[in-house]
Motif scaffolding. Structure first.
Motif, PDB file in Angstrom:
ATOM      1  N   TYR A 215      40.877  47.574  43.465  1.00 65.31           N
ATOM      2  CA  TYR A 215      39.500  47.403  44.496  1.00 65.31           C
ATOM      3  C   TYR A 215      38.344  47.215  43.617  1.00 65.31           C
ATOM      4  O   TYR A 215      38.197  48.462  42.643  1.00 65.31           O
ATOM      5  N   SER A 216      37.427  46.412  43.898  1.00 61.72           N
ATOM      6  CA  SER A 216      36.220  46.141  43.369  1.00 61.72           C
ATOM      7  C   SER A 216      35.067  46.566  44.394  1.00 61.72           C
ATOM      8  O   SER A 216      35.379  45.870  45.439  1.00 61.72           O
ATOM      9  N   ASP A 217      34.474  47.245  43.994  1.00 60.92           N
ATOM     10  CA  ASP A 217      33.510  47.986  44.903  1.00 60.92           C
ATOM     11  C   ASP A 217      32.334  46.881  45.408  1.00 60.92           C
ATOM     12  O   ASP A 217      31.878  47.043  46.677  1.00 60.92           O
ATOM     13  N   LEU A 218      31.950  46.133  44.485  1.00 59.11           N
ATOM     14  CA  LEU A 218      30.849  45.019  45.241  1.00 59.11           C
ATOM     15  C   LEU A 218      31.297  44.049  45.792  1.00 59.11           C
ATOM     16  O   LEU A 218      30.818  43.927  47.152  1.00 59.11           O
ATOM     17  N   PRO A 219      32.342  43.210  45.635  1.00 61.76           N
ATOM     18  CA  PRO A 219      32.949  42.398  46.591  1.00 61.76           C
ATOM     19  C   PRO A 219      33.679  43.137  47.719  1.00 61.76           C
ATOM     20  O   PRO A 219      33.750  42.574  49.001  1.00 61.76           O
ATOM     21  N   GLY A 220      34.126  44.429  47.523  1.00 61.90           N
ATOM     22  CA  GLY A 220      34.572  45.192  48.606  1.00 61.90           C
ATOM     23  C   GLY A 220      36.126  44.910  48.983  1.00 61.90           C
ATOM     24  O   GLY A 220      36.514  44.855  50.259  1.00 61.90           O
ATOM     25  N   SER A 544      20.164  46.395  45.299  1.00 58.98           N
ATOM     26  CA  SER A 544      20.201  47.876  45.619  1.00 58.98           C
ATOM     27  C   SER A 544      20.934  48.497  44.268  1.00 58.98           C
ATOM     28  O   SER A 544      20.612  49.689  43.839  1.00 58.98           O
ATOM     29  N   ASN A 545      22.028  47.769  43.823  1.00 57.67           N
ATOM     30  CA  ASN A 545      22.544  48.506  42.433  1.00 57.67           C
ATOM     31  C   ASN A 545      21.674  47.809  41.261  1.00 57.67           C
ATOM     32  O   ASN A 545      22.025  48.837  40.310  1.00 57.67           O
ATOM     33  N   VAL A 546      21.169  46.832  41.336  1.00 61.17           N
ATOM     34  CA  VAL A 546      20.426  46.331  40.028  1.00 61.17           C
ATOM     35  C   VAL A 546      19.103  47.259  40.144  1.00 61.17           C
ATOM     36  O   VAL A 546      18.587  47.540  38.803  1.00 61.17           O
ATOM     37  N   GLY A 547      18.536  47.611  41.209  1.00 54.39           N
ATOM     38  CA  GLY A 547      17.234  48.048  41.200  1.00 54.39           C
ATOM     39  C   GLY A 547      16.103  47.121  41.302  1.00 54.39           C
ATOM     40  O   GLY A 547      16.210  45.817  41.245  1.00 54.39           O
ATOM     41  N   ALA A 907      24.235  43.948  37.261  1.00 59.79           N
ATOM     42  CA  ALA A 907      25.253  45.305  37.904  1.00 59.79           C
ATOM     43  C   ALA A 907      26.546  44.417  38.303  1.00 59.79           C
ATOM     44  O   ALA A 907      26.593  43.597  39.256  1.00 59.79           O
ATOM     45  N   ASN A 908      27.621  45.076  37.910  1.00 61.99           N
ATOM     46  CA  ASN A 908      28.885  44.592  38.137  1.00 61.99           C
ATOM     47  C   ASN A 908      29.852  45.280  39.006  1.00 61.99           C
ATOM     48  O   ASN A 908      30.935  45.105  39.608  1.00 61.99           O
ATOM     49  N   GLY A 909      29.339  46.808  39.257  1.00 63.94           N
ATOM     50  CA  GLY A 909      29.836  47.800  40.248  1.00 63.94           C
ATOM     51  C   GLY A 909      31.121  48.260  39.499  1.00 63.94           C
ATOM     52  O   GLY A 909      31.208  48.116  38.291  1.00 63.94           O
ATOM     53  N   ARG A 910      31.914  49.143  40.257  1.00 63.76           N
ATOM     54  CA  ARG A 910      33.128  49.742  39.759  1.00 63.76           C
ATOM     55  C   ARG A 910      34.595  48.938  39.924  1.00 63.76           C
ATOM     56  O   ARG A 910      34.361  48.280  41.195  1.00 63.76           O
ATOM     57  N   GLN A 911      35.770  49.466  39.530  1.00 58.86           N
ATOM     58  CA  GLN A 911      36.777  48.895  39.952  1.00 58.86           C
ATOM     59  C   GLN A 911      37.691  50.077  39.732  1.00 58.86           C
ATOM     60  O   GLN A 911      37.628  50.756  38.897  1.00 58.86           O
ATOM     61  N   TYR A 912      38.844  50.178  40.729  1.00 64.53           N
ATOM     62  CA  TYR A 912      39.575  51.009  40.776  1.00 64.53           C
ATOM     63  C   TYR A 912      41.060  50.463  41.070  1.00 64.53           C
ATOM     64  O   TYR A 912      41.372  49.738  41.912  1.00 64.53           O
ATOM     65  N   TYR A 913      41.921  50.811  39.966  1.00 64.01           N
ATOM     66  CA  TYR A 913      43.394  50.413  40.086  1.00 64.01           C
ATOM     67  C   TYR A 913      44.176  51.289  40.612  1.00 64.01           C
ATOM     68  O   TYR A 913      44.263  52.805  39.947  1.00 64.01           O
TER      69      TYR A 913
END
Length: 920
Positions: A215-220, A544-547, A907-913
């Motif tokens: 799951y990649s949180d930026l593309p959702g 919002s993630n970049v500022g 900003a590339n966001g987080r990834q969860y495996y």
């Protein structure tokens, strides 16, 4: 140069020989009843190392112990990561597994595309990735890049690790010091990825599988991940291993870029006439809101057939294939400062200048203006892909108790493809008004844009262009054969002699490129010809993630719409639009021979060797005038002009001495000393870059086929204390003197003046000031600290720090040198549960040149975590979290005229495996 090589070789030989004599003269060591023969000792040590390499271990604690045992056993300075350790790390490709090691740096881009969320390149000891050799089972591997600029403009020697999933690994060995028998190519060191072999398994049938999703949180969204392995050991003589992997992932990157650098206000510009204090001041050319999206699909596998027809002969056939499909879409909505700033139209009286830069300004809307305040690039790249594969055949024959031969033949292929770029560049928002406010290099620029940014109602196609290169298919291919031998001497401290030869043919080339342009037979400049009612918009939380503060709800066309627009308006004629600037070919014939003497004494061991390397090259490149004795042209038909195809033939010979000595101060304490010379051949783009000359100004730019290989003279000292089975305290220092390091600069060269020759009717040659890569000298020195501490039976912590200081001899920076790098990690493990938390940081480093801008990447760190729960002895559930701290990648440009200014923020966001691992 010959003198320095001779002195280095003599120093290595003298040091090792003196040590050997000292230990041979030791009365205890000389007693045959107390000390086994050196050959027996070396054979025992070698057998012990091989046994360590084949032990099947599980769990973080056992693999930590195994990695340290392997490291201690080596005569040279290495770092080792093992397969089970990789399985318990938050690691999705081989580069992820290496970033926690001392002396290793990781980057997530290879050219000027900016960083992404997956590690892509590996470099050692404060150098750029091209100086690190990546091997698989000791041999080269062809590689490719999916990003167009890495295919045709910044074409280096490094390997893309996005093609190398961590699941293929048995262990990884990082060679920080060299030996004569190690393949040349890594001036800074080598990374050797060791894959599994069928006969290493203890069971007749072994199977494992990993099934999960990311799951990649930026593309959702969530995408599938699968890896499966089957090993069939028919008997002790024959085995087959097969492995497949299939991994999908969505990627989204939000950011800001300052494109085109910073423009200078001339004293005669209207804005300077009205405000004389702005004469000579710089301002950001184009400030862009960037949205990059990509679908990555990595698929492939390995196969290995191992056969032992006799006890003293082993045959092995090994193959690997990996392809990364990387369709991507980049949108950059930019304030076009150069279209309105110099005119001063609508310029307010309140503004700020800092460090000779107009850091804040407001421009009111200008009624009736036709000047576009926006330039908007939409670039879709369907079919972008990279690939790597190899096939090798090995024979290992023990001819006698004293003599062993190994032979290998292989072929490896890599490719990088950009078959299509669907592109539209538009002007927009005529006279709309704009403002910006800069906050230094740590924060994005706040900017506003008047008009309607949420729809294409204000587009100005006539102020834009249709660009984008098509049909790019870069080939990276090598064929090789080599033979190696080992002879057991059993004569005093000299235990064995290694020797071998190798011959390879290597090709890196791109021979076709079409740069599309507008089809002037169409109405491409008419806004009515474009879709204005159907479009999409940037994410609602964009930025919002970049500022920073950007225009919101920016519109864009879909990839399908872009493809339809280019099909309607673009000219892709393969002859008229042939783009010869980005075609090149480098063909090399590499030969090598080596001899290495291995020593063993009472409490010490080492090696001394010499490797010969010969490189014969045919370097072909395009130019606007003939450059070489071998030249074809003028070649006509391209709208970009006539060109010549030049081929330079060069031949280089190098002798590379090396020596390593290890003192076993105690059973748990080691002192290592090493010296060597190592080599990296120049980057392909530096050798074969397009040569462009201006006959009016007698200036130009291009590549340099006469570049010499980079030769590094290295000294390494390390002290290691293995105070516990899972514990280590070590200190190391190194120095690298880089001869023929490659940098860019201006040189005066003689070329044929085409314009003068045409006027005078005879060949006229003139001096030109050209910007080209050239050889300079440089150096890197550093210190490495490493501490691994077990805590009780279930806990452990690790910390390491690397200091690197590098520069060229003329004071310029070395690419990739981070002064400070450190890693912190902690873990817990019991019979059912394991967890690891890791943090990696590297400080600011020089990243290269983009267009005319020198740019740096600021220091950044990443936090990763891994958790595992053993449901049964054969089923484990794991959860990996990458980039937990959501790091912001920051870049800045540097100039004597205006200091350090913002270049890009991402900003590339987080990834969860989440993964279910099964073992049978």
């Amino acid at each position: 140069m010959k003198y320095s090589k001779t002195m280095l070789a003599a120093s290595i030989a003298a040091s090792l020989y003196a040590s050997a004599l000292a230990w041979a003269a030791d009365p205890v060591a000389a007693d045959p009843q107390q000390t086994p023969s050196s050959a027996d000792t070396d054979a025992s040590k070698k057998k012990s190392t091989e046994e360590l390499a084949t032990v099947v271990v599980t769990g973080i604690r056992d693999t930590e112990a195994r990695s340290l045992q392997l490291k201690q056993a080596y005569d040279s300075h290495v770092e080792v990561v093992t397969a089970e350790d990789i399985g318990k790390l938050p690691a999705k490709n081989v580069a992820d597994t290496l970033e926690r090691l001392p002396g290793v740096n990781i980057s997530s881009s290879s050219a000027s595309e900016g960083g992404f969320d997956e590690n892509d390149r590996v470099s050692l000891r404060g150098t750029n990735p091209s100086l690190t050799q990546t091997l698989i089972n000791g041999h080269t591997v062809g590689t490719g890049d999916w990003f167009v600029l890495s295919q045709v403009q910044t074409v280096g020697r490094s390997v893309s690790y996005t093609l190398l999933p961590s699941e293929i690994v048995s262990e990884v060995i990082v060679h920080k010091t060299s030996e004569a028998k190690i393949l040349e190519g890594g001036a800074a060191g080598s990374v050797d990825i060791i894959t599994r072999k069928p006969l290493q398994y203890s069971k007749d049938l072994t199977a494992s599988a990993s099934i999960g999703g990311v799951y990649s949180d930026l593309p959702g969204d969530t995408k599938p991940q699968f890896n499966g392995l089957v090993n069939w050991k028919v008997n002790d003589r024959f085995g087959v291993l097969a492995q497949v992997f299939y991994e999908e992932r969505s990627l989204e990157r939000q950011g800001q870029e300052v494109v085109g650098g910073y423009n200078k206000i001339a004293a005669t510009d209207p804005i300077a006439v009205a405000h004389p204090d702005l004469a000579g001041v710089y301002y950001p050319n184009e400030i862009g809101a960037v949205l990059f999206t990509q679908k990555r699909k990595r698929e492939g596998g390995t196969i290995d057939l191992e056969f032992k027809p006799t006890d003293n002969l082993t045959l092995d056939l090994n193959g690997f294939y990996s392809k990364l499909k990387a369709d991507n879409y980049n949108r950059n909505y930019m304030m076009w400062g150069s279209q309105f700033v110099n005119s001063g139209a609508g310029f307010g009286s309140s503004y700020t200048v800092r460090n000779n830069v107009l850091t804040s300004a407001t421009f009111a809307p200008v009624a009736g203006s036709t000047a576009p305040y926006v330039v908007y690039d939409m670039i879709s790249r369907p079919g972008a892909a990279s690939k790597s594969d190899y096939v090798t055949f090995d024979a290992d024959w023990r001819a006698s108790d004293k003599l062993t031969f190994k032979a290998q033949a292989g072929v490896t292929n890599g490719s990088g493809k950009s078959p299509t770029q669907d592109v539209m560049e538009l002007g927009a928002q005529a006279g709309a008004g704009a403002s910006w406010n800069m906050h230094g290099i740590n924060s994005p620029i706040d900017w506003t844009m008047g008009g309607d940014n949420s729809s294409p109602s204000g587009i100005l196609p006539s102020a834009g262009w249709i660009f984008g290169e098509q049909g790019i298919d870069v080939k990276d291919k090598e064929k090789w054969a080599q033979a190696d031998g080992e002879f057991a001497v059993d004569n005093g401290p000299l235990s064995t002699i290694d020797f071998g030869v190798r011959y390879a043919k290597h090709t890196r080339e791109n021979l076709f490129d079409v740069a599309q342009g507008p089809n002037w037979a169409t109405n491409w400049t008419d806004p009515a010809g474009y879709p204005t009612s159907a479009y999409s918009r940037y994410p609602g939380d964009f930025g919002s993630n970049v500022g920073g503060s950007f225009p919101g709800s920016i519109w864009f066309w879909t990839p399908a719409q872009l493809a339809a627009i280019d099909a309607k308006f673009a000219n892709r004629d393969p002859v008229a639009r042939f783009y010869f600037n980005d075609i090149y070919s480098v063909k090399e014939k590499d030969s090598a021979a080596y001899v290495q003497f291995n020593f063993v004494g009472q409490g010490w061991s080492g090696n001394l060797g010499l490797r010969y390397v010969g490189t014969d090259s045919d370097i072909s490149y395009s130019s606007t005038s003939p450059q070489e004795k071998i030249v074809r042209g003028p070649i006509t038909g391209s709208a970009f002009g006539d060109y010549y195809w030049n081929t330079a033939r060069t031949s280089k010979d190098n002798f590379l001495p090396s020596g390593n000595i290890k003192f076993d101060m105690r059973d748990d304490m080691v002192l290592r000393v090493a010296a060597s010379q190592t080599l990296t051949r120049p980057d392909y783009s530096a050798l074969a870059g397009f040569v462009s000359l201006d006959d009016l100004t007698h200036t130009g730019s291009g590549g340099n086929p006469q570049l010499k290989p980079i030769v590094s003279t290295n000294v390494d000292v390390a002290w290691e204390w293995y105070f516990a089975p899972r514990g280590l305290l070590s200190v190391g220092a190194y120095n690298m003197d880089l001869s023929n390091y490659i940098n860019f600069g201006n040189e005066t060269r003689t070329y044929k003046d085409m314009q003068a020759s045409e006027h005078q009717g005879t060949d006229v040659f003139n001096s030109y000031l050209v910007s080209v890569p050239h050889n300079v000298d440089g150096h890197v020195k550093g210190v490495e600290l490493n501490y691994i501490q077990p805590i009780g039976d279930n806990f452990g912590v690790a910390a390491n720090y690397t200091y690197a200081d590098g520069s060229t001899d003329n004071g310029g920076p070395l690419q990739g040198t981070s002064r400070n790098t450190y890693n912190l990690s902690g873990y817990f493990e019991n019979a059912q549960f394991n967890a690891r938390l890791s943090y990696t940081y590297r400080s600011t480093f020089y990243a290269g040149v983009s267009r005319t801008d020198t740019f740096y990447q600021k220091g950044s760190g990443t936090l990763n975590a891994s958790f595992g729960y053993a449901v049964t002895p054969w089923a484990t559930i794991t959860l990996d979290a990458m980039n937990l701290n959501d790091p912001k990648l920051k870049y800045y440009t540097q100039s004597a005229a205006y200091g350090n200014q913002p270049y890009a923020f991402y900003a590339n966001g987080r990834q969860y495996y989440a993964t279910l691992r099964l073992k049978f």
